[in-house]
Motif scaffolding. Structure first.
Motif, PDB file in Angstrom:
ATOM      1  N   SER A   1      18.538 -87.569  -4.499  1.00 44.83           N
ATOM      2  CA  SER A   1      17.314 -87.256  -5.252  1.00 44.83           C
ATOM      3  C   SER A   1      16.442 -88.491  -5.485  1.00 44.83           C
ATOM      4  O   SER A   1      15.263 -88.372  -5.818  1.00 44.83           O
ATOM      5  CB  SER A   1      17.665 -86.608  -6.593  1.00 44.83           C
ATOM      6  N   GLU A   2      17.009 -89.687  -5.302  1.00 43.28           N
ATOM      7  CA  GLU A   2      16.263 -90.932  -5.521  1.00 43.28           C
ATOM      8  C   GLU A   2      15.555 -91.438  -4.268  1.00 43.28           C
ATOM      9  O   GLU A   2      14.812 -92.418  -4.337  1.00 43.28           O
ATOM     10  CB  GLU A   2      17.210 -92.016  -6.052  1.00 43.28           C
ATOM     11  N   LEU A   3      15.760 -90.780  -3.139  1.00 44.06           N
ATOM     12  CA  LEU A   3      15.169 -91.269  -1.892  1.00 44.06           C
ATOM     13  C   LEU A   3      13.644 -91.403  -1.966  1.00 44.06           C
ATOM     14  O   LEU A   3      13.107 -92.408  -1.472  1.00 44.06           O
ATOM     15  CB  LEU A   3      15.611 -90.416  -0.700  1.00 44.06           C
ATOM     16  N   PRO A   4      12.906 -90.477  -2.586  1.00 42.69           N
ATOM     17  CA  PRO A   4      11.458 -90.694  -2.701  1.00 42.69           C
ATOM     18  C   PRO A   4      11.109 -91.953  -3.508  1.00 42.69           C
ATOM     19  O   PRO A   4      10.202 -92.699  -3.132  1.00 42.69           O
ATOM     20  CB  PRO A   4      10.952 -89.423  -3.401  1.00 42.69           C
ATOM     21  N   GLN A   5      11.850 -92.213  -4.586  1.00 46.26           N
ATOM     22  CA  GLN A   5      11.616 -93.435  -5.373  1.00 46.26           C
ATOM     23  C   GLN A   5      11.936 -94.672  -4.542  1.00 46.26           C
ATOM     24  O   GLN A   5      11.221 -95.676  -4.601  1.00 46.26           O
ATOM     25  CB  GLN A   5      12.508 -93.453  -6.623  1.00 46.26           C
ATOM     26  N   ILE A   6      13.022 -94.601  -3.785  1.00 52.46           N
ATOM     27  CA  ILE A   6      13.418 -95.727  -2.931  1.00 52.46           C
ATOM     28  C   ILE A   6      12.325 -95.997  -1.899  1.00 52.46           C
ATOM     29  O   ILE A   6      11.957 -97.149  -1.668  1.00 52.46           O
ATOM     30  CB  ILE A   6      14.775 -95.448  -2.265  1.00 52.46           C
ATOM     31  N   TRP A   7      11.780 -94.938  -1.315  1.00 52.77           N
ATOM     32  CA  TRP A   7      10.718 -95.122  -0.334  1.00 52.77           C
ATOM     33  C   TRP A   7       9.499 -95.781  -0.981  1.00 52.77           C
ATOM     34  O   TRP A   7       8.859 -96.638  -0.381  1.00 52.77           O
ATOM     35  CB  TRP A   7      10.358 -93.806   0.352  1.00 52.77           C
ATOM     36  N   ASN A   8       9.196 -95.430  -2.231  1.00 56.64           N
ATOM     37  CA  ASN A   8       8.088 -96.087  -2.941  1.00 56.64           C
ATOM     38  C   ASN A   8       8.363 -97.581  -3.105  1.00 56.64           C
ATOM     39  O   ASN A   8       7.455 -98.405  -2.962  1.00 56.64           O
ATOM     40  CB  ASN A   8       7.841 -95.431  -4.295  1.00 56.64           C
ATOM     41  N   ILE A   9       9.604 -97.944  -3.419  1.00 58.76           N
ATOM     42  CA  ILE A   9       9.981 -99.353  -3.558  1.00 58.76           C
ATOM     43  C   ILE A   9       9.808-100.066  -2.212  1.00 58.76           C
ATOM     44  O   ILE A   9       9.253-101.173  -2.151  1.00 58.76           O
ATOM     45  CB  ILE A   9      11.429 -99.492  -4.083  1.00 58.76           C
ATOM     46  N   ILE A  10      10.251 -99.437  -1.147  1.00 58.69           N
ATOM     47  CA  ILE A  10      10.123-100.026   0.194  1.00 58.69           C
ATOM     48  C   ILE A  10       8.645-100.222   0.546  1.00 58.69           C
ATOM     49  O   ILE A  10       8.248-101.279   1.051  1.00 58.69           O
ATOM     50  CB  ILE A  10      10.833 -99.158   1.253  1.00 58.69           C
ATOM     51  N   GLN A  11       7.826 -99.201   0.263  1.00 56.29           N
ATOM     52  CA  GLN A  11       6.394 -99.317   0.563  1.00 56.29           C
ATOM     53  C   GLN A  11       5.759-100.468  -0.218  1.00 56.29           C
ATOM     54  O   GLN A  11       4.927-101.201   0.320  1.00 56.29           O
ATOM     55  CB  GLN A  11       5.668 -98.007   0.253  1.00 56.29           C
ATOM     56  N   TYR A  12       6.150-100.641  -1.469  1.00 54.54           N
ATOM     57  CA  TYR A  12       5.652-101.756  -2.268  1.00 54.54           C
ATOM     58  C   TYR A  12       6.046-103.084  -1.611  1.00 54.54           C
ATOM     59  O   TYR A  12       5.226-104.006  -1.485  1.00 54.54           O
ATOM     60  CB  TYR A  12       6.196-101.667  -3.697  1.00 54.54           C
ATOM     61  N   ALA A  13       7.307-103.181  -1.169  1.00 51.31           N
ATOM     62  CA  ALA A  13       7.787-104.414  -0.531  1.00 51.31           C
ATOM     63  C   ALA A  13       7.047-104.680   0.785  1.00 51.31           C
ATOM     64  O   ALA A  13       6.715-105.834   1.088  1.00 51.31           O
ATOM     65  CB  ALA A  13       9.292-104.327  -0.297  1.00 51.31           C
TER      66      ALA A  13
ATOM     67  N   THR B   1      12.869 -92.488   7.700  1.00 56.80           N
ATOM     68  CA  THR B   1      14.064 -92.172   8.492  1.00 56.80           C
ATOM     69  C   THR B   1      15.126 -93.255   8.322  1.00 56.80           C
ATOM     70  O   THR B   1      16.318 -92.952   8.208  1.00 56.80           O
ATOM     71  CB  THR B   1      13.695 -92.005   9.982  1.00 56.80           C
ATOM     72  N   SER B   2      14.705 -94.526   8.272  1.00 59.84           N
ATOM     73  CA  SER B   2      15.653 -95.636   8.054  1.00 59.84           C
ATOM     74  C   SER B   2      16.397 -95.444   6.743  1.00 59.84           C
ATOM     75  O   SER B   2      17.616 -95.631   6.677  1.00 59.84           O
ATOM     76  CB  SER B   2      14.931 -96.985   7.977  1.00 59.84           C
ATOM     77  N   ILE B   3      15.658 -95.083   5.709  1.00 55.47           N
ATOM     78  CA  ILE B   3      16.246 -94.938   4.376  1.00 55.47           C
ATOM     79  C   ILE B   3      17.166 -93.716   4.337  1.00 55.47           C
ATOM     80  O   ILE B   3      18.261 -93.772   3.759  1.00 55.47           O
ATOM     81  CB  ILE B   3      15.139 -94.854   3.302  1.00 55.47           C
ATOM     82  N   GLN B   4      16.746 -92.625   4.953  1.00 57.96           N
ATOM     83  CA  GLN B   4      17.596 -91.424   5.028  1.00 57.96           C
ATOM     84  C   GLN B   4      18.894 -91.749   5.766  1.00 57.96           C
ATOM     85  O   GLN B   4      19.977 -91.342   5.347  1.00 57.96           O
ATOM     86  CB  GLN B   4      16.857 -90.273   5.718  1.00 57.96           C
ATOM     87  N   ASN B   5      18.778 -92.499   6.864  1.00 58.20           N
ATOM     88  CA  ASN B   5      19.980 -92.900   7.613  1.00 58.20           C
ATOM     89  C   ASN B   5      20.901 -93.759   6.763  1.00 58.20           C
ATOM     90  O   ASN B   5      22.129 -93.597   6.810  1.00 58.20           O
ATOM     91  CB  ASN B   5      19.606 -93.637   8.900  1.00 58.20           C
ATOM     92  N   ASP B   6      20.332 -94.689   5.986  1.00 59.46           N
ATOM     93  CA  ASP B   6      21.149 -95.500   5.075  1.00 59.46           C
ATOM     94  C   ASP B   6      21.928 -94.591   4.133  1.00 59.46           C
ATOM     95  O   ASP B   6      23.132 -94.762   3.930  1.00 59.46           O
ATOM     96  CB  ASP B   6      20.273 -96.444   4.234  1.00 59.46           C
TER      97      ASP B   6
END
Length: 170
Positions: free
Chosen positions: A9-21, A41-46
Motif C-alpha cells: 500500500s506504500e508503493l505510491p508514496q515510495i514512488w513520490n519519494i523516488i520522483q523527488y530524488a 516498475t523498478s519499485i514494484q519489482n523491488d
C-alpha cells in the motif's frame, strides 16, 4: 525512526519519494536517474522480490531503498578490488523524502542497514553511486565506506564502495 520492509500500500508514496530524488539529482546537475530509471516498475519489482525497505516514523515515510542480501551481478566485475569476497548486503535506489531534508535521514538509513546486516550475520555492505551524486558520496565518506573502484550499470561507470562491519560483541 524505524527501518522495515515496505508495504504494498506504500508503493505510491515510495514512488513520490523516488520522483523527488530524481528531481533533486537533476537540480544538482547530476546525470544519475535522468533516463527513465528508476521507474514504477523498478519499485514494484523491488517489492515483489522482498527488497523494498523504508525508514518511517509514526506512519511517515522518510526514505526508501532496495536492500538485497544476494549477489549483485554488476559487482562481480569491478575495475578495482573489493575488500571482502564473502556474503554482503547491497543497497540500490536510495532516496529520501522532502520531509527528510537536513535531518540526516540518509545517514540514519545506512546505520540501520548496518544493524540489519549484522543481525543477519552479514559483515559487508556494498554500494555504488554516480560520480556526481554529492549527497550520497558525503554519507558514504562520513560512515567510513572505502572506495573500491568502478562497476558498470546499464553502460555507465559507478563508484563502488564497501564497508566491512565488525560483529557486535556480547
Amino acid at each position: 525512526m524505524q527501518l522495515r520492509k515496505a508495504l504494498e500500500s506504500e508503493l505510491p508514496q515510495i514512488w513520490n519519494i523516488i520522483q523527488y530524488a530524481i528531481e533533486q539529482r537533476r537540480k544538482d546537475g547530476s546525470k544519475q536517474w535522468q533516463d527513465g530509471y528508476p521507474n514504477p516498475t523498478s519499485i514494484q519489482n523491488d517489492y515483489d522480490k522482498g527488497y523494498a525497505y523504508v525508514m518511517e516514523e509514526e506512519g511517515v515515510l522518510f526514505a526508501y531503498g532496495a536492500v538485497i542480501f544476494d549477489i549483485e551481478p554488476a559487482y562481480e566485475e569491478i575495475e578495482g578490488k573489493w575488500l571482502t569476497n564473502g556474503p554482503y548486503l547491497v543497497v540500490h535506489r536510495v532516496a529520501a523524502a522532502p520531509e527528510a531534508k537536513g535531518k540526516g535521514i540518509g545517514t540514519q538509513f545506512f546505520k540501520a542497514l548496518e544493524d540489519l546486516s549484522l543481525n543477519k550475520g552479514v559483515y559487508s555492505i556494498k554500494v555504488d553511486t554516480n560520480f556526481d551524486n554529492a549527497p550520497m558520496l558525503r554519507i558514504l565518506k562520513k560512515l567510513g565506506y572505502t572506495y573500491c573502484g568502478e562497476v558498470y550499470f546499464r553502460g555507465s561507470a559507478r563508484k563502488a564502495f564497501e564497508k566491512v562491519l565488525l560483529p557486535k560483541s556480547e
